[in-house]
Motif scaffolding. Structure first.
Motif, PDB file in Angstrom:
ATOM      1  N   ALA A  91     -27.342   4.744  28.393  1.00 15.84           N
ATOM      2  CA  ALA A  91     -27.318   3.332  27.980  1.00 15.84           C
ATOM      3  C   ALA A  91     -28.696   2.707  27.855  1.00 15.84           C
ATOM      4  N   GLN A 119     -32.925  -0.840  30.272  1.00 15.41           N
ATOM      5  CA  GLN A 119     -32.636  -2.253  30.497  1.00 15.41           C
ATOM      6  C   GLN A 119     -31.165  -2.480  30.838  1.00 15.41           C
ATOM      7  N   ARG A 120     -30.268  -1.816  30.140  1.00 14.30           N
ATOM      8  CA  ARG A 120     -28.847  -1.973  30.465  1.00 14.30           C
ATOM      9  C   ARG A 120     -28.528  -1.366  31.831  1.00 14.30           C
ATOM     10  N   SER A 175     -30.570  -1.116  34.311  1.00 17.10           N
ATOM     11  CA  SER A 175     -31.139  -2.035  35.310  1.00 17.10           C
ATOM     12  C   SER A 175     -30.247  -3.249  35.504  1.00 17.10           C
ATOM     13  N   GLU A 176     -29.697  -3.760  34.412  1.00 18.10           N
ATOM     14  CA  GLU A 176     -28.811  -4.923  34.509  1.00 18.10           C
ATOM     15  C   GLU A 176     -27.606  -4.622  35.387  1.00 18.10           C
ATOM     16  N   LEU A 177     -26.987  -3.473  35.161  1.00 18.79           N
ATOM     17  CA  LEU A 177     -25.791  -3.135  35.934  1.00 18.79           C
ATOM     18  C   LEU A 177     -26.128  -2.834  37.386  1.00 18.79           C
ATOM     19  N   ALA A 226     -18.854  -5.099  34.742  1.00 16.91           N
ATOM     20  CA  ALA A 226     -18.917  -4.932  33.296  1.00 16.91           C
ATOM     21  C   ALA A 226     -17.522  -4.585  32.795  1.00 16.91           C
ATOM     22  N   GLU A 266     -17.526  -3.895  27.129  1.00 14.37           N
ATOM     23  CA  GLU A 266     -18.981  -3.780  27.269  1.00 14.37           C
ATOM     24  C   GLU A 266     -19.412  -2.328  27.377  1.00 14.37           C
ATOM     25  N   MET A 267     -18.710  -1.581  28.222  1.00 13.58           N
ATOM     26  CA  MET A 267     -19.076  -0.186  28.420  1.00 13.58           C
ATOM     27  C   MET A 267     -18.838   0.639  27.154  1.00 13.58           C
ATOM     28  N   GLN A 312     -19.332  -0.669  24.136  1.00 20.36           N
ATOM     29  CA  GLN A 312     -20.481  -1.037  23.309  1.00 20.36           C
ATOM     30  C   GLN A 312     -21.755  -0.332  23.781  1.00 20.36           C
ATOM     31  N   TRP A 313     -21.852  -0.057  25.075  1.00 20.86           N
ATOM     32  CA  TRP A 313     -23.021   0.613  25.631  1.00 20.86           C
ATOM     33  C   TRP A 313     -22.980   2.124  25.425  1.00 20.86           C
TER      34      TRP A 313
END
Length: 276
Positions: free
Chosen positions: A165, A168-169, A171-173, A180, A184-185, A187-188
């Protein structure tokens, strides 16, 4: 014909095993009152099943799902808390490096499909990130909430999530611990398909059948090539490693001859159990 040549290991604590289609193993985490949270005993049970699955000649692909409203809530935090007590043996702390490789760090030979029927938290989410294919229910959600409990998602998901992913993604999670959604997952790129909850296992079985009808040797070789590309730094070296090992073994086997002969004769191939 029996679904397997060898009996599965006993699974009295956590897992229920079934065979929904030829060459397909369905593993159900079955501790719904605890949202399928995993004790140390449950992890050992899973370890024995994964080892058996890779060696069992009549199985080519596995599906893992959960009973009830959860895929898995992750590690059993009550057990973890008890293992941290002053009078507990430090060698037995849940956070210590285990003697087994959990699904979140499994290498293995054969593919595993996650059928995410509900919440996938902590180690449950880490399991999903390391699966080869992921089918998720519309209302499923995913999280690495360890930072909110004073621990860290150290079961293998962090580097794997970056590969799939991006930094940045990931790190966000991992740094926020937030939930999420399945969409979303998707799309990732972590989830292959989102379906209604009641269809999640059926759809995973459909995907498993599409895989299992292929050459058992080719499934193992192809997965090895994919994994080498995901886990190693050099794309070209990953190709070389697969050529030198799995593809060389495939070329010495019976199934490559059968596949080519069946194509020439315009018939369906009759595969033999893999010896890779």
């Amino acid at each position: 014909m029996a679904p397997t040549e060898t009996p599965p290991p006993p699974t009295p604590t956590f897992l229920k095993l079934s065979y929904p289609a030829p060459r397909v193993l369905l593993i159900r985490m079955d501790r719904p009152r605890d949202l399928n949270a995993m004790s140390t005993a449950a992890q050992w049970e899973m370890d024995s099943v994964w080892k058996w699955f890779d060696l069992e000649p009549l199985l080519s692909v596995a599906i893992i799902t959960g009973t009830g409203r959860a895929f898995s809530a992750g590690a059993d935090l009550k057990e973890w808390n008890s293992s941290m007590a002053d009078d507990a043996d430090p060698k037995n702390r849940v956070g210590n490096a285990p003697a087994f490789k959990p699904l979140s760090r499994r290498l293995g030979k054969k593919p595993v499909i996650a059928a995410v029927n509900g919440l996938a938290m902590g180690a449950g989410c880490e399991f999903v990130i390391n699966c080869d294919l992921v089918i998720a229910a519309e209302d499923a959600y995913f999280a690495l909430p360890e930072v909110r409990r004073g621990v860290a998602a150290i079961g293998g998901a962090l580097p794997r999530l970056i590969r799939s992913a991006g930094l940045q993604r990931a790190s966000e999670l991992a740094l926020t611990g937030r939930n999420a959604t399945a969409q979303e997952m998707f799309q990732w790129g972590i989830v292959n398909k989102v379906v209604p909850r009641e269809k999640v296992v059926d759809e995973a079985v459909r995907y498993a059948e599409l895989v299992a009808k292929n050459s058992p040797d080719a499934i193992i070789c192809t997965r090895a090539g994919l994994r080498q590309g995901w886990e190693t730094a050099s794309v070209e070296r990953a190709v070389e490693w697969t050529l030198e090992k799995e593809f060389a073994e495939l070329q010495r086997g019976e199934n490559i001859l059968e596949g080519l002969k069946a194509f020439a004769e315009k018939r369906e191939p009759r595969w033999k159990a893999s010896k890779l």
